[in-house]
Design a protein around this motif. Structure first.
Motif, PDB file in Angstrom:
ATOM      1  N   ALA A   1      20.420   8.512  71.375  1.00 23.22           N
ATOM      2  CA  ALA A   1      20.398   8.646  72.839  1.00 23.22           C
ATOM      3  C   ALA A   1      19.989  10.069  73.229  1.00 23.22           C
ATOM      4  O   ALA A   1      20.325  10.551  74.307  1.00 23.22           O
ATOM      5  CB  ALA A   1      21.761   8.305  73.420  1.00 23.22           C
TER       6      ALA A   1
ATOM      7  N   TYR B   1      24.978   5.933  81.993  1.00 30.12           N
ATOM      8  CA  TYR B   1      23.807   5.093  82.221  1.00 30.12           C
ATOM      9  C   TYR B   1      22.568   5.703  81.591  1.00 30.12           C
ATOM     10  O   TYR B   1      21.770   5.012  80.934  1.00 30.12           O
ATOM     11  CB  TYR B   1      23.579   4.897  83.725  1.00 30.12           C
ATOM     12  CG  TYR B   1      24.488   3.866  84.336  1.00 30.12           C
ATOM     13  CD1 TYR B   1      24.305   2.506  84.076  1.00 30.12           C
ATOM     14  CD2 TYR B   1      25.525   4.232  85.178  1.00 30.12           C
ATOM     15  CE1 TYR B   1      25.138   1.556  84.642  1.00 30.12           C
ATOM     16  CE2 TYR B   1      26.366   3.289  85.749  1.00 30.12           C
ATOM     17  CZ  TYR B   1      26.161   1.948  85.474  1.00 30.12           C
ATOM     18  OH  TYR B   1      26.985   1.005  86.029  1.00 30.12           O
TER      19      TYR B   1
ATOM     20  N   SER C   1      22.321   7.726  79.067  1.00 38.46           N
ATOM     21  CA  SER C   1      22.409   7.634  77.604  1.00 38.46           C
ATOM     22  C   SER C   1      22.054   6.231  77.113  1.00 38.46           C
ATOM     23  O   SER C   1      21.322   6.067  76.122  1.00 38.46           O
ATOM     24  CB  SER C   1      23.819   7.998  77.140  1.00 38.46           C
ATOM     25  OG  SER C   1      24.164   9.318  77.520  1.00 38.46           O
ATOM     26  N   LEU C   2      22.574   5.216  77.802  1.00 35.90           N
ATOM     27  CA  LEU C   2      22.305   3.837  77.392  1.00 35.90           C
ATOM     28  C   LEU C   2      20.832   3.484  77.573  1.00 35.90           C
ATOM     29  O   LEU C   2      20.237   2.803  76.727  1.00 35.90           O
ATOM     30  CB  LEU C   2      23.188   2.878  78.177  1.00 35.90           C
ATOM     31  CG  LEU C   2      24.694   2.979  77.889  1.00 35.90           C
ATOM     32  CD1 LEU C   2      25.478   2.056  78.819  1.00 35.90           C
ATOM     33  CD2 LEU C   2      24.991   2.620  76.431  1.00 35.90           C
ATOM     34  N   TYR C   3      20.231   3.929  78.688  1.00 39.52           N
ATOM     35  CA  TYR C   3      18.805   3.670  78.910  1.00 39.52           C
ATOM     36  C   TYR C   3      17.965   4.282  77.792  1.00 39.52           C
ATOM     37  O   TYR C   3      17.064   3.651  77.235  1.00 39.52           O
ATOM     38  CB  TYR C   3      18.360   4.255  80.259  1.00 39.52           C
ATOM     39  CG  TYR C   3      18.951   3.573  81.470  1.00 39.52           C
ATOM     40  CD1 TYR C   3      19.399   2.252  81.414  1.00 39.52           C
ATOM     41  CD2 TYR C   3      19.073   4.254  82.686  1.00 39.52           C
ATOM     42  CE1 TYR C   3      19.941   1.630  82.528  1.00 39.52           C
ATOM     43  CE2 TYR C   3      19.619   3.636  83.803  1.00 39.52           C
ATOM     44  CZ  TYR C   3      20.047   2.324  83.722  1.00 39.52           C
ATOM     45  OH  TYR C   3      20.591   1.723  84.824  1.00 39.52           O
TER      46      TYR C   3
ATOM     47  N   SER D   1      18.878   5.103  74.790  1.00 37.54           N
ATOM     48  CA  SER D   1      19.145   4.439  73.514  1.00 37.54           C
ATOM     49  C   SER D   1      18.346   3.150  73.377  1.00 37.54           C
ATOM     50  O   SER D   1      17.796   2.856  72.305  1.00 37.54           O
ATOM     51  CB  SER D   1      20.646   4.144  73.386  1.00 37.54           C
ATOM     52  OG  SER D   1      20.946   3.616  72.121  1.00 37.54           O
TER      53      SER D   1
ATOM     54  N   ILE E   1      25.592   3.099  71.802  1.00 40.88           N
ATOM     55  CA  ILE E   1      26.722   2.568  72.572  1.00 40.88           C
ATOM     56  C   ILE E   1      28.021   3.226  72.135  1.00 40.88           C
ATOM     57  O   ILE E   1      28.859   3.620  72.961  1.00 40.88           O
ATOM     58  CB  ILE E   1      26.803   1.036  72.401  1.00 40.88           C
ATOM     59  CG1 ILE E   1      25.564   0.372  73.000  1.00 40.88           C
ATOM     60  CG2 ILE E   1      28.072   0.488  73.052  1.00 40.88           C
ATOM     61  CD1 ILE E   1      25.446  -1.107  72.687  1.00 40.88           C
TER      62      ILE E   1
ATOM     63  N   VAL F   1      28.473   6.812  73.481  1.00 48.34           N
ATOM     64  CA  VAL F   1      28.831   6.824  74.904  1.00 48.34           C
ATOM     65  C   VAL F   1      30.326   6.560  75.083  1.00 48.34           C
ATOM     66  O   VAL F   1      31.023   7.271  75.820  1.00 48.34           O
ATOM     67  CB  VAL F   1      28.004   5.779  75.670  1.00 48.34           C
ATOM     68  CG1 VAL F   1      28.589   5.541  77.062  1.00 48.34           C
ATOM     69  CG2 VAL F   1      26.553   6.235  75.784  1.00 48.34           C
TER      70      VAL F   1
END
Length: 432
Positions: free
Chosen positions: A65, A86, A88-90, A92, A135, A138
């Motif tokens: 990420a 958000y 970080s997830l995008y 990743s 995930i 995070v």
């Protein structure tokens, strides 16, 4: 004296370290008790192949990420922290897609370039590892920010129990590389699932509101762009330098040599996971809060580093003196060479163990550019010493010895340099 001890134990920092360490301790007990069974089931060759695969994964996973999750602890407002979740997830998901297509079209050239034919059939597990790791990062950082250390401790214990138990349970019937590599690859995903399940069944879930209202993802990406610019390359280079010995030892001296290194490094990682990581995980939000309150950061770093020095000197010293005998007795006679490796790895691991407060302080001190430079120098040094060990001495133990000594010296420099930077920071901010 009794009252002083009780007050010391009740301090939030010490209490949180104890919580993390307790979960890690039980996990390490499980791992160490089951490791002799695992090493006897699979052997150095299979362990070496698993080590090579995890070394490849280990280079990519830390930047799954682009290190944005590390920034989740820093903002004063929870709104910005949730925005970083958000972001970080995008990131990743995007990196997972890129790696997947790269493997689809360039798998064979990559295998030929890095001479990893033995593990080529397992490379398509990498995208799954990347996504699950993003995930997990995070979730972990949000829990650190909100001081939910008990959830982290429970997860560490359950993860070790389920993963190590599965490796043995299946290995009794199928002690092959496929089992060891696949289960190891699924480790981060398993940990993330366990953590999510514990969160969902705790009162903690009531405090989570991940609404995107009034959150500017683009603005946050720009505000914390030093993480992808400086921290992500540093983490990548550091991971490469950590994985490099396994890949080079496998290439120079064969899979068994990589297996010896892997088990030695794993065993010596126990103190780091038990105490070093626990203190580091608690220290990071603590020093971030201290910086926001203009406290003296140099004193905090010195105290934490000294504490780790006192804790680590005995266990690492024992390995340096009795390494071959210990490894032969615990893991089996065929692992005695791993004990020779461990002697030198212990020297490096000890100083890496005590540098946790320094490393955790660098983002807070806005010194990530220095950290990137340091890590690049470390990577170059490790390549050189391993090449010298192979081409000049043609001896794997000499190569590992050079690696251990150089690692110790570099980590001493890192600690001293961080203290110098923190003193300057304190002076500029006129600490209380």
């Amino acid at each position: 004296m009794k009252d002083k001890i009780l007050r010391f134990i009740k301090r939030p920092f010490i209490r949180n370290v104890t919580i993390i360490a307790s979960g890690t301790a039980t996990a390490q007990v499980i791992t160490m008790l089951l490791s002799p069974i695992i090493t006897r089931l699979y052997g150095p060759e299979v362990y070496g192949l698993m080590g090579v695969f995890m070394a490849i994964v280990g280079v990519i996973v830390p930047i799954s990420a682009l290190t944005y999750p590390i920034a989740i602890v820093l903002p004063k407002s929870d709104k910005d922290a949730k925005g970083l979740i958000y972001l970080s997830l995008y990131v990743s998901v995007i990196i997972t897609i890129i790696i997947t297509f790269t493997l689809l079209f360039l798998k064979q050239p990559i295998v030929d370039l890095f001479q990893i034919k033995e593990v080529s059939s397992y490379l398509f597990l990498i995208p799954l590892v990347i996504l699950s790791s993003g995930i997990l990062q995070v979730i972990e950082q949000w829990l650190y920010r909100t001081n939910q250390f008990r959830i982290t401790a429970k997860t560490i214990f359950l993860h070790a129990l389920i993963l190590q138990g599965s490796i043995i349970g299946i290995g009794i019937f199928y002690p092959v590389a496929t089992v060891l590599i696949t289960l190891s690859a699924l480790g981060n995903g398993l940990k993330a699932i366990i953590m999510i399940l514990i969160v969902r069944n705790s009162n903690y879930k009531k405090s989570i509101n991940l609404s995107k209202k009034n959150i500017s993802i683009k603005s946050l990406a720009k505000t914390y762009n030093d993480f992808p610019i400086y921290r992500a390359p540093e983490v990548f280079l550091n991971a490469a330098s950590q994985s490099l010995p396994i890949l080079l030892l496998s290439s120079f001296f064969g899979p068994a040599s990589a297996g010896f290194y892997t088990i030695a490094k794993t065993a010596l990682g126990a103190p780091s996971q038990l105490i070093g990581k626990a203190i580091g995980d608690v220290f990071y939000p603590r020093i971030s809060q201290a910086a926001n309150k203009d406290e003296n950061l140099t004193i905090l770093i010195k105290k934490a580093t000294t504490l780790l020095f006192l804790i680590g000197i005995i266990p690492f010293g024992i390995v340096i003196i009795f390494g071959p005998w210990i490894f032969s007795f615990v893991f089996g006679e065929e692992w005695v060479v791993a004990g020779e490796y461990a002697r030198w790895i212990a020297l490096w691991s000890f100083f890496m163990f005590i540098n946790r407060p320094a490393v955790k302080s660098l983002p807070v001190l806005s010194a990530q550019a220095f950290h990137l430079t340091f890590t690049l120098i470390t990577l170059i040094t490790r390549v050189l010493v391993l090449i010298i060990g192979y081409y000049v001495f043609a001896d794997d133990i000499v190569a590992v010895a050079f690696f251990g000594v150089s690692g110790a010296l570099l980590n001493i420099f890192l600690i001293l340099k961080t203290l110098k930077i923190s003193k300057k920071y304190d002076k500029l901010n006129k600490v209380k």
